[in-house]
Design a protein around this motif. Sequence first.
Motif, PDB file in Angstrom:
ATOM      1  N   HIS A   5      42.254  38.467  35.698  1.00  0.00           N
ATOM      2  CA  HIS A   5      41.954  37.716  34.474  1.00  0.00           C
ATOM      3  C   HIS A   5      42.076  36.207  34.685  1.00  0.00           C
ATOM      4  N   THR A   6      42.743  35.783  35.768  1.00  0.00           N
ATOM      5  CA  THR A   6      42.849  34.335  36.008  1.00  0.00           C
ATOM      6  C   THR A   6      41.475  33.733  36.278  1.00  0.00           C
ATOM      7  N   ASN A   7      40.549  34.536  36.832  1.00  0.00           N
ATOM      8  CA  ASN A   7      39.172  34.046  37.011  1.00  0.00           C
ATOM      9  C   ASN A   7      38.567  33.658  35.662  1.00  0.00           C
ATOM     10  N   GLY A  25      32.593  39.065  41.706  1.00  0.00           N
ATOM     11  CA  GLY A  25      31.737  39.360  40.549  1.00  0.00           C
ATOM     12  C   GLY A  25      32.223  38.691  39.278  1.00  0.00           C
ATOM     13  N   THR A  26      33.525  38.811  39.000  1.00  0.00           N
ATOM     14  CA  THR A  26      34.056  38.205  37.772  1.00  0.00           C
ATOM     15  C   THR A  26      34.038  36.685  37.852  1.00  0.00           C
ATOM     16  N   LEU A  27      34.247  36.125  39.045  1.00  0.00           N
ATOM     17  CA  LEU A  27      34.189  34.663  39.192  1.00  0.00           C
ATOM     18  C   LEU A  27      32.773  34.162  38.955  1.00  0.00           C
ATOM     19  N   ALA A  28      31.781  34.861  39.498  1.00  0.00           N
ATOM     20  CA  ALA A  28      30.386  34.453  39.312  1.00  0.00           C
ATOM     21  C   ALA A  28      30.015  34.445  37.839  1.00  0.00           C
ATOM     22  N   GLY A  29      30.410  35.491  37.121  1.00  0.00           N
ATOM     23  CA  GLY A  29      30.084  35.554  35.701  1.00  0.00           C
ATOM     24  C   GLY A  29      30.846  34.542  34.878  1.00  0.00           C
ATOM     25  N   ALA A  30      32.166  34.486  35.087  1.00  0.00           N
ATOM     26  CA  ALA A  30      33.010  33.613  34.267  1.00  0.00           C
ATOM     27  C   ALA A  30      32.704  32.137  34.477  1.00  0.00           C
ATOM     28  N   SER A  31      32.290  31.776  35.682  1.00  0.00           N
ATOM     29  CA  SER A  31      32.021  30.352  35.947  1.00  0.00           C
ATOM     30  C   SER A  31      30.807  29.843  35.184  1.00  0.00           C
TER      31      SER A  31
END
Length: 433
Positions: free
Chosen positions: A100-102, A143-149
Amino acid sequence: MNDLSVMALLVLSLFFILGTGVWIGLTLSGVAWIGMQLFTTRVAGDAMAVTIWGTASSWTLTALPLFIWMGEILFRTRLSQDMFKGLAPWMQALPGRLLHTNVVGCTIFAAVSGSSAATCATIGKMTLPELKRRGYPEHMIVGTLAGASTLGLLIPPSIIMIVYGVTAEVSIAKLFIAGVFPGILLALLFSGYIALWALRNPGQIPPADEKTSLRQKLAASRALIPVVLLIAAVLGSIYSGIATATEAAAVGVVGSLVISAVQGSLSWATFRAALMGATRLYCMIALILAGAAFLTLSMGYIGLPRHLAEWIASLGLSQAQLILALTFFFVLLGCFLDGISMVVLTMGVLMPTIQKAGIDPIWFGIFVVLVVEMAQITPPVGFNLFVLQGMTGKELTWISKVTLPMFFLMCIAITLVYVFPEIATWLPQQMSR
């Protein structure tokens, strides 16, 4: 020649010149010049000079280089490391723990950056090695970093919102405020996905760190105070009406300089690097905007926007059908162009149609930002995919595959914002009261 032939010629010219490696800003100007010379009686050189000067001297556009500079300054501070220290203790109890930190890190940094690529690079430098070292699955980390960014485009201040506001002649301050709730909604969708995935795959999540007391968590959270204060100063000054978007950007620059100085990371070298980085990025964007303004003028003289609007109106599409068609259009366009180019190329043509369909331009701005976010993670020209490829060394196809769930979550967000437009319009309406 009929309108279809003219449009085909201009599109072919655009892709041919782009294919030769010419900068996109110059390409847009070249296509506009071709259109003016071949299909109008207006002197192309005079029109180009007047249009480019008018665009470059726009006071509204002043907020753009200032917000870019603010993001560049913070990019070079210890902000990302401090954010991880402040966030990590609170994430341990959630399903998915530190994944969740991402999302939370990107959400916070997006509120002081305005750039999707900068958010991806900054948070990625912090979370990629740390989460990998702790044993979290790499496909979920990336995957989560790509989306969240991509939240860097939606949560204010946003570079793409400024570009849309200028090209569509919409209040940038209201656009900024309109992005708050949709940004939070998208962040919640990302975190919800992480939690559901973790509950279904408990064996792939590393055990929690040793338990920390509330006092220890609060002590760690002190590292978040500077960035929270900066966000409050920038957004609070806009929402309260104390400052315009440009003035709030100046507040952000001063605040980021103060944070950098207090952290001890402000030196002549970092100041110069931030200033030069912001200058290079703004010059690129300004050149694209100038070229797009000239292309819009050229198409206006030819009559293409009016004819296209009339053609779309003759199809008898409902609002829902129009939005669905535009979603496919922007996602397809995002496979070949960056977000800023997409906005400046299309707004001059689309805004008459949007107004005729009775769609709120503030709401449409949020819709455009959401679909541009989707384009950031679609190959072959997904900027966030390129950033992650450089940071991880993975194949672009692998990164695209692990990012696919985030793409579908964005589709859900667009659906929710369409069904419940108040998500985007309620806060701006409160500003007007």
